[in-house]
Design a protein around this motif. Structure first.
Motif, mmCIF file in Angstrom:
data_model
loop_
_atom_site.group_PDB
_atom_site.id
_atom_site.type_symbol
_atom_site.label_atom_id
_atom_site.label_comp_id
_atom_site.label_asym_id
_atom_site.label_seq_id
_atom_site.Cartn_x
_atom_site.Cartn_y
_atom_site.Cartn_z
ATOM 1 N N LYS A 1 -0.994 -1.129 -5.555
ATOM 2 C CA LYS A 1 0.362 -1.608 -5.356
ATOM 3 C C LYS A 1 0.296 -2.920 -4.588
ATOM 4 C CE LYS A 1 4.864 -0.237 -3.781
ATOM 5 N NZ LYS A 1 5.689 0.861 -3.319
ATOM 6 N N THR A 2 1.082 -3.887 -5.013
ATOM 7 C CA THR A 2 1.108 -5.197 -4.381
ATOM 8 C C THR A 2 2.537 -5.553 -4.014
ATOM 9 O OG1 THR A 2 -0.763 -5.910 -5.723
ATOM 10 C CG2 THR A 2 0.533 -7.628 -4.689
ATOM 11 N N SER A 3 2.720 -5.988 -2.793
ATOM 12 C CA SER A 3 4.033 -6.472 -2.355
ATOM 13 C C SER A 3 3.956 -7.986 -2.207
ATOM 14 C CB SER A 3 4.413 -5.851 -1.018
ATOM 15 O OG SER A 3 4.530 -4.457 -1.130
ATOM 16 N N THR B 1 10.674 -9.620 1.312
ATOM 17 C CA THR B 1 9.975 -8.532 0.641
ATOM 18 C C THR B 1 9.753 -7.405 1.637
ATOM 19 O OG1 THR B 1 8.849 -10.082 -0.804
ATOM 20 C CG2 THR B 1 7.901 -7.887 -0.643
ATOM 21 N N ASN B 2 10.108 -6.197 1.257
ATOM 22 C CA ASN B 2 9.942 -5.035 2.120
ATOM 23 C C ASN B 2 8.688 -4.272 1.685
ATOM 24 O OD1 ASN B 2 10.191 -2.897 3.810
ATOM 25 N ND2 ASN B 2 12.041 -2.059 2.869
ATOM 26 N N PRO B 3 7.577 -4.358 2.437
ATOM 27 C CA PRO B 3 6.341 -3.672 2.041
ATOM 28 C C PRO B 3 6.306 -2.195 2.438
ATOM 29 C CG PRO B 3 5.953 -4.948 4.003
ATOM 30 C CD PRO B 3 7.374 -5.218 3.591
ATOM 31 N N ASP C 1 6.868 1.597 2.116
ATOM 32 C CA ASP C 1 7.053 2.489 0.977
ATOM 33 C C ASP C 1 7.279 3.914 1.481
ATOM 34 O OD1 ASP C 1 7.163 3.602 -1.507
ATOM 35 O OD2 ASP C 1 5.022 3.485 -1.877
ATOM 36 N N ASP D 1 3.320 7.319 -5.638
ATOM 37 C CA ASP D 1 3.931 6.458 -6.634
ATOM 38 C C ASP D 1 3.382 6.750 -8.024
ATOM 39 O OD1 ASP D 1 5.525 5.102 -4.843
ATOM 40 O OD2 ASP D 1 3.984 3.645 -4.375
#
Length: 72
Positions: free
Chosen positions: A33-35, A56-58, A60, A65
């Motif tokens: 996963k990349t933010s 950007t809200n990293p 989770d 996921d």
């Protein structure tokens, strides 16, 4: 032909597939996963992005996921 494999210990694998004996179908699995904010993953020459404010809200809150169980 069937094969018998004794006890093994694998400390780490840096990518790839480990195969012991006969194999009909190998299906390596991975997920990541990349933010990244808007306009941050652009590649190429002469890039011009006009995005204004980007947030950007990293964080989770999900537990999983994408699962990597069995042969799904």
């Amino acid at each position: 032909m069937p094969s018998i494999v004794g006890p093994i210990k694998i400390n780490s694998i840096g990518g790839g597939v480990v195969n012991f004996g006969d194999s009909f179908y190998l299906s390596p699995k991975s997920s990541s996963k990349t933010s990244a904010g808007s306009g941050s993953l652009n590649t190429g020459d002469f890039i011009n992005t006009n995005t204004g404010a980007s947030i950007t809200n990293p964080i989770d809150p999900d537990v999983n996921d994408q699962t990597q169980t069995a042969n799904a």
